[in-house]
Design an enzyme around this catalytic site. Structure first.
Site, PDB file in Angstrom:
ATOM      1  N   THR A   1       0.819  -1.206   0.000  1.00  0.00           N
ATOM      2  CA  THR A   1       0.000   0.000   0.000  1.00  0.00           C
ATOM      3  C   THR A   1       0.859   1.266   0.000  1.00  0.00           C
ATOM      4  O   THR A   1       2.007   1.235   0.473  1.00  0.00           O
ATOM      5  CB  THR A   1      -0.884  -0.006   1.271  1.00  0.00           C
ATOM      6  OG1 THR A   1      -1.442   1.287   1.460  1.00  0.00           O
ATOM      7  CG2 THR A   1      -0.075  -0.315   2.534  1.00  0.00           C
ATOM      8  N   ASP A   2       0.280   2.369  -0.473  1.00  0.00           N
ATOM      9  CA  ASP A   2       1.000   3.654  -0.400  1.00  0.00           C
ATOM     10  C   ASP A   2       1.039   4.186   1.036  1.00  0.00           C
ATOM     11  O   ASP A   2       1.779   5.125   1.317  1.00  0.00           O
ATOM     12  CB  ASP A   2       0.353   4.691  -1.342  1.00  0.00           C
ATOM     13  CG  ASP A   2      -1.089   5.016  -0.995  1.00  0.00           C
ATOM     14  OD1 ASP A   2      -1.690   4.349  -0.124  1.00  0.00           O
ATOM     15  OD2 ASP A   2      -1.654   5.957  -1.616  1.00  0.00           O
ATOM     16  N   GLU A   3       0.261   3.580   1.944  1.00  0.00           N
ATOM     17  CA  GLU A   3       0.204   4.107   3.310  1.00  0.00           C
ATOM     18  C   GLU A   3       1.536   3.933   4.047  1.00  0.00           C
ATOM     19  O   GLU A   3       1.782   4.577   5.059  1.00  0.00           O
ATOM     20  CB  GLU A   3      -0.971   3.472   4.080  1.00  0.00           C
ATOM     21  CG  GLU A   3      -2.284   3.768   3.374  1.00  0.00           C
ATOM     22  CD  GLU A   3      -3.540   3.344   4.122  1.00  0.00           C
ATOM     23  OE1 GLU A   3      -3.517   3.277   5.349  1.00  0.00           O
ATOM     24  OE2 GLU A   3      -4.546   3.079   3.435  1.00  0.00           O
TER      25      GLU A   3
ATOM     26  N   TYR B   1      -1.827  -0.472  10.952  1.00  0.00           N
ATOM     27  CA  TYR B   1      -1.941  -1.151   9.651  1.00  0.00           C
ATOM     28  C   TYR B   1      -0.732  -0.842   8.778  1.00  0.00           C
ATOM     29  O   TYR B   1      -0.053  -1.751   8.270  1.00  0.00           O
ATOM     30  CB  TYR B   1      -3.234  -0.723   8.939  1.00  0.00           C
ATOM     31  CG  TYR B   1      -3.256  -1.069   7.457  1.00  0.00           C
ATOM     32  CD1 TYR B   1      -3.268  -2.390   7.032  1.00  0.00           C
ATOM     33  CD2 TYR B   1      -3.245  -0.064   6.482  1.00  0.00           C
ATOM     34  CE1 TYR B   1      -3.279  -2.704   5.661  1.00  0.00           C
ATOM     35  CE2 TYR B   1      -3.252  -0.372   5.122  1.00  0.00           C
ATOM     36  CZ  TYR B   1      -3.265  -1.690   4.723  1.00  0.00           C
ATOM     37  OH  TYR B   1      -3.262  -1.999   3.377  1.00  0.00           O
TER      38      TYR B   1
ATOM     39  N   LYS C   1       2.327  -3.252   7.272  1.00  0.00           N
ATOM     40  CA  LYS C   1       2.610  -3.425   5.841  1.00  0.00           C
ATOM     41  C   LYS C   1       4.046  -2.967   5.535  1.00  0.00           C
ATOM     42  O   LYS C   1       4.748  -3.609   4.741  1.00  0.00           O
ATOM     43  CB  LYS C   1       1.619  -2.627   4.989  1.00  0.00           C
ATOM     44  CG  LYS C   1       0.190  -3.139   5.010  1.00  0.00           C
ATOM     45  CD  LYS C   1       0.003  -4.536   4.427  1.00  0.00           C
ATOM     46  CE  LYS C   1       0.229  -4.605   2.948  1.00  0.00           C
ATOM     47  NZ  LYS C   1      -0.136  -5.956   2.395  1.00  0.00           N
TER      48      LYS C   1
HETATM   49  P1  NAD Z   1      -9.480  -7.571   2.139  1.00  0.00           P
HETATM   50  O1  NAD Z   1      -9.499  -7.295   3.609  1.00  0.00           O
HETATM   51  O2  NAD Z   1     -10.696  -7.305   1.323  1.00  0.00           O
HETATM   52  O3  NAD Z   1      -9.099  -9.107   1.885  1.00  0.00           O
HETATM   53  C1  NAD Z   1      -8.081  -9.749   2.600  1.00  0.00           C
HETATM   54  C2  NAD Z   1      -8.165 -11.248   2.295  1.00  0.00           C
HETATM   55  O4  NAD Z   1      -7.092 -11.891   3.002  1.00  0.00           O
HETATM   56  C3  NAD Z   1      -9.479 -11.891   2.778  1.00  0.00           C
HETATM   57  O5  NAD Z   1      -9.968 -12.776   1.787  1.00  0.00           O
HETATM   58  C4  NAD Z   1      -9.059 -12.656   4.018  1.00  0.00           C
HETATM   59  O6  NAD Z   1      -9.855 -13.805   4.257  1.00  0.00           O
HETATM   60  C5  NAD Z   1      -7.608 -13.028   3.681  1.00  0.00           C
HETATM   61  N1  NAD Z   1      -6.804 -13.265   4.881  1.00  0.00           N
HETATM   62  C6  NAD Z   1      -6.722 -12.458   5.973  1.00  0.00           C
HETATM   63  N2  NAD Z   1      -5.913 -13.028   6.892  1.00  0.00           N
HETATM   64  C7  NAD Z   1      -5.462 -14.206   6.358  1.00  0.00           C
HETATM   65  C8  NAD Z   1      -4.590 -15.221   6.823  1.00  0.00           C
HETATM   66  N3  NAD Z   1      -4.034 -15.167   8.035  1.00  0.00           N
HETATM   67  N4  NAD Z   1      -4.339 -16.268   6.005  1.00  0.00           N
HETATM   68  C9  NAD Z   1      -4.911 -16.348   4.767  1.00  0.00           C
HETATM   69  N5  NAD Z   1      -5.765 -15.423   4.298  1.00  0.00           N
HETATM   70  C10 NAD Z   1      -6.039 -14.358   5.079  1.00  0.00           C
HETATM   71  O7  NAD Z   1      -8.208  -6.769   1.587  1.00  0.00           O
HETATM   72  P2  NAD Z   1      -8.015  -5.994   0.220  1.00  0.00           P
HETATM   73  O8  NAD Z   1      -8.550  -4.637   0.352  1.00  0.00           O
HETATM   74  O9  NAD Z   1      -8.466  -6.863  -0.896  1.00  0.00           O
HETATM   75  O10 NAD Z   1      -6.418  -5.872   0.176  1.00  0.00           O
HETATM   76  C11 NAD Z   1      -5.628  -6.909  -0.385  1.00  0.00           C
HETATM   77  C12 NAD Z   1      -4.173  -6.509  -0.297  1.00  0.00           C
HETATM   78  O11 NAD Z   1      -3.956  -5.286  -1.003  1.00  0.00           O
HETATM   79  C13 NAD Z   1      -3.689  -6.263   1.129  1.00  0.00           C
HETATM   80  O12 NAD Z   1      -2.376  -6.784   1.240  1.00  0.00           O
HETATM   81  C14 NAD Z   1      -3.704  -4.756   1.271  1.00  0.00           C
HETATM   82  O13 NAD Z   1      -2.730  -4.327   2.203  1.00  0.00           O
HETATM   83  C15 NAD Z   1      -3.349  -4.341  -0.141  1.00  0.00           C
HETATM   84  N6  NAD Z   1      -3.856  -3.015  -0.560  1.00  0.00           N
HETATM   85  C16 NAD Z   1      -5.186  -2.705  -0.392  1.00  0.00           C
HETATM   86  C17 NAD Z   1      -5.653  -1.466  -0.841  1.00  0.00           C
HETATM   87  C18 NAD Z   1      -7.122  -1.086  -0.738  1.00  0.00           C
HETATM   88  O14 NAD Z   1      -7.485   0.044  -1.075  1.00  0.00           O
HETATM   89  N7  NAD Z   1      -8.013  -1.979  -0.329  1.00  0.00           N
HETATM   90  C19 NAD Z   1      -4.770  -0.565  -1.434  1.00  0.00           C
HETATM   91  C20 NAD Z   1      -3.420  -0.920  -1.576  1.00  0.00           C
HETATM   92  C21 NAD Z   1      -2.986  -2.158  -1.144  1.00  0.00           C
HETATM   93  P1  TYD Z   2     -10.810   3.858   4.315  1.00  0.00           P
HETATM   94  O1  TYD Z   2     -11.741   3.428   3.231  1.00  0.00           O
HETATM   95  O2  TYD Z   2     -10.899   3.194   5.643  1.00  0.00           O
HETATM   96  O3  TYD Z   2      -9.335   3.723   3.705  1.00  0.00           O
HETATM   97  P2  TYD Z   2      -7.902   4.219   4.323  1.00  0.00           P
HETATM   98  O4  TYD Z   2      -8.075   4.645   5.715  1.00  0.00           O
HETATM   99  O5  TYD Z   2      -7.058   2.980   4.197  1.00  0.00           O
HETATM  100  O6  TYD Z   2      -7.457   5.322   3.411  1.00  0.00           O
HETATM  101  O7  TYD Z   2     -10.990   5.413   4.543  1.00  0.00           O
HETATM  102  C1  TYD Z   2     -10.818   6.334   3.482  1.00  0.00           C
HETATM  103  C2  TYD Z   2     -10.957   7.728   4.043  1.00  0.00           C
HETATM  104  O8  TYD Z   2     -12.310   7.927   4.490  1.00  0.00           O
HETATM  105  C3  TYD Z   2     -10.094   7.986   5.272  1.00  0.00           C
HETATM  106  O9  TYD Z   2      -9.634   9.338   5.233  1.00  0.00           O
HETATM  107  C4  TYD Z   2     -11.038   7.793   6.442  1.00  0.00           C
HETATM  108  C5  TYD Z   2     -12.365   8.248   5.890  1.00  0.00           C
HETATM  109  N1  TYD Z   2     -13.571   7.571   6.422  1.00  0.00           N
HETATM  110  C6  TYD Z   2     -14.663   8.332   6.882  1.00  0.00           C
HETATM  111  O10 TYD Z   2     -14.637   9.571   6.877  1.00  0.00           O
HETATM  112  N2  TYD Z   2     -15.757   7.661   7.331  1.00  0.00           N
HETATM  113  C7  TYD Z   2     -15.835   6.301   7.359  1.00  0.00           C
HETATM  114  O11 TYD Z   2     -16.865   5.728   7.821  1.00  0.00           O
HETATM  115  C8  TYD Z   2     -14.712   5.550   6.886  1.00  0.00           C
HETATM  116  C9  TYD Z   2     -14.733   4.033   6.909  1.00  0.00           C
HETATM  117  C10 TYD Z   2     -13.604   6.226   6.409  1.00  0.00           C
END
Ligand code: NAD
Ligand code: TYD
Length: 352
Positions: free
Chosen positions: A133-135, A158, A162
């Site tokens: 992630t970019d975070e 988080y 990461k």
């Molecule tokens: P998500 O929470 O929707 O899915 C996570 C998946 O991992 C689920 O299917 C869960 O069952 C599985 N999982 C969790 N713990 C596990 C374990 N111990 N063993 C096996 N499986 C397990 O997450 P997402 O949003 O799809 O993110 C996927 C990846 O991309 C993550 O690594 C996250 O850090 C990264 N990422 C997410 C975003 C975003 O905006 N969602 C952006 C950048 C990077």
């Molecule tokens: P989120 O979707 O949790 O992603 P991340 O924190 O990983 O960027 O949140 C996106 C943005 O929205 C973040 O600035 C927090 C804000 N947010 C709210 O204002 N209300 C909400 O209920 C949630 C879940 C997030």
């Protein structure tokens, strides 16, 4: 049937993972895809009902925190490559309970790296793609973008977990020559997104006429990317990226949270045939997230210039298709938000 590669995709039942599994199963019939997922609250096999019967797809329920389970899946399927997405992914949950994030995101990643190191004899013929992630880069003020050279400065449990996993991935490259590639992506949105995250939460609450909880003043900025464009970027980096390199992925698409919520309200008033301005009345400013990062914004020019990737659709197009998906899949939402999640969310909301 023989396959050219057997790719272990971890977290394939989650939001982004399910899009990556679908893309690889459908695009590469010569690859066998092993989806390894613990099916936590965030994992749902319904996300993949369309590929369930495919000849090149296998689901294995397992936990990356268990070194024994990870070693077993490597040995059982003779894994040639890894695309690692499994993680605990929600910042608010990491603030409530960091340890689960340490176990899954750090220990789980090291278990996978170790299994790959033990199993792979000839490093050149394999790929370990770590999805991050970019975070990890921290928080920006008004100016500037995250590049691959931006120093790591994670600020939530988080992002700290990461960042730690990214460091371990690079350590295995430098120490053992493990053939790793990394990608760091901005916030994703699209279908099958678990509705605790901003965009799907707002869509569902607007639909159900529930309060729309905006943290603080809603001034925080995120850079949104359509999940299918992220999946395509992973495909490009997996196949063409250089070993040991990181690639930033993002949409040059910065939105202030409050502007995004207003945009969704207007879009959904139109779609639901509500009077203009109706959904905006649901906006509720709530206590800010602890340590809330102000702004994320990605410079994805390395990925564009070196590997030729760019986002395929505009945010307006992507948001409209996402809203349409949620409106026609209310059963999916109902199924995954019933039970434990509903109680968790109501408790979170009441405490704000
Ligand atoms: P998500 O929470 O929707 O899915 C996570 C998946 O991992 C689920 O299917 C869960 O069952 C599985 N999982 C969790 N713990 C596990 C374990 N111990 N063993 C096996 N499986 C397990 O997450 P997402 O949003 O799809 O993110 C996927 C990846 O991309 C993550 O690594 C996250 O850090 C990264 N990422 C997410 C975003 C975003 O905006 N969602 C952006 C950048 C990077
Ligand atoms: P989120 O979707 O949790 O992603 P991340 O924190 O990983 O960027 O949140 C996106 C943005 O929205 C973040 O600035 C927090 C804000 N947010 C709210 O204002 N209300 C909400 O209920 C949630 C879940 C997030």
């Amino acid at each position: 049937m023989t396959f050219d590669k057997t790719i272990l995709i971890t977290g394939g039942a989650g939001f982004i993972g399910s899009h990556v599994v679908r893309l690889f199963v459908n695009t590469y019939p010569n690859y066998r895809i092993i989806n390894f997922d613990k099916l936590t609250y965030a994992g749902n096999l319904e996300n993949l009902s369309d590929v369930q019967g495919a000849e090149n797809y296998v689901f294995v329920k397992g936990d990356i925190v268990s070194a024994a389970e990870v070693q077993k899946v490597f040995a059982d399927f003779d894994i040639t490559d890894v695309i690692h997405l499994a993680a605990e992914s929600h910042v608010d949950r990491s603030i409530e309970g960091p340890m689960e994030f340490v176990m899954t995101n750090v220990v789980g990643t090291v278990n996978l790296l170790q299994a790959a190191k033990d199993q792979w004899k000839n490093n050149e013929s394999h790929v370990f793609h770590h999805v991050s992630t970019d975070e990890v880069y921290g928080s920006l003020s008004d100016e500037g973008l995250f590049t691959e050279q931006t120093p790591y400065d994670p600020r939530s449990p988080y992002s700290a977990s990461k960042a730690s996993s990214d460091h371990f991935v690079r350590a295995y490259f430098h120490t053992y020559g493990l053939p790793v590639k990394l990608s760091n992506c901005s916030n994703n949105y699209g279908s099958h997104h678990f509705p605790e995250k901003l965009i799907p939460l707002m869509i569902n609450n607007i639909r159900e006429l529930k309060p729309l909880p905006v943290y603080g003043k809603g001034d925080n900025i995120r850079d949104w990317l359509w999940v299918e464009d992220h999946a395509k970027a992973i495909d490009v980096i997996f196949h063409k990226g250089e070993f040991g390199q990181s690639y930033n992925i993002g949409g040059l698409n910065e939105w202030k949270n409050i502007d995004l919520v207003f945009f969704l309200c207007r879009l959904m008033d139109e779609k639901l045939g509500r009077p203009a301005g109706e959904s905006e009345k649901l906006i509720t400013y709530v206590t800010d997230r602890k340590g809330h990062d102000m702004r994320y914004a990605i410079d994805a020019s390395k990925l564009a210039s070196e590997l030729g990737w760019k986002p395929s659709i505009t945010f307006e197009e992507g948001l409209e298709s996402t809203v349409d998906w949620y409106l026609s899949n209310s059963e999916w939402v109902e199924q995954i938000t019933s039970g434990a999640y509903r109680a968790y969310y109501e408790n979170m909301y009441q405490n704000r």
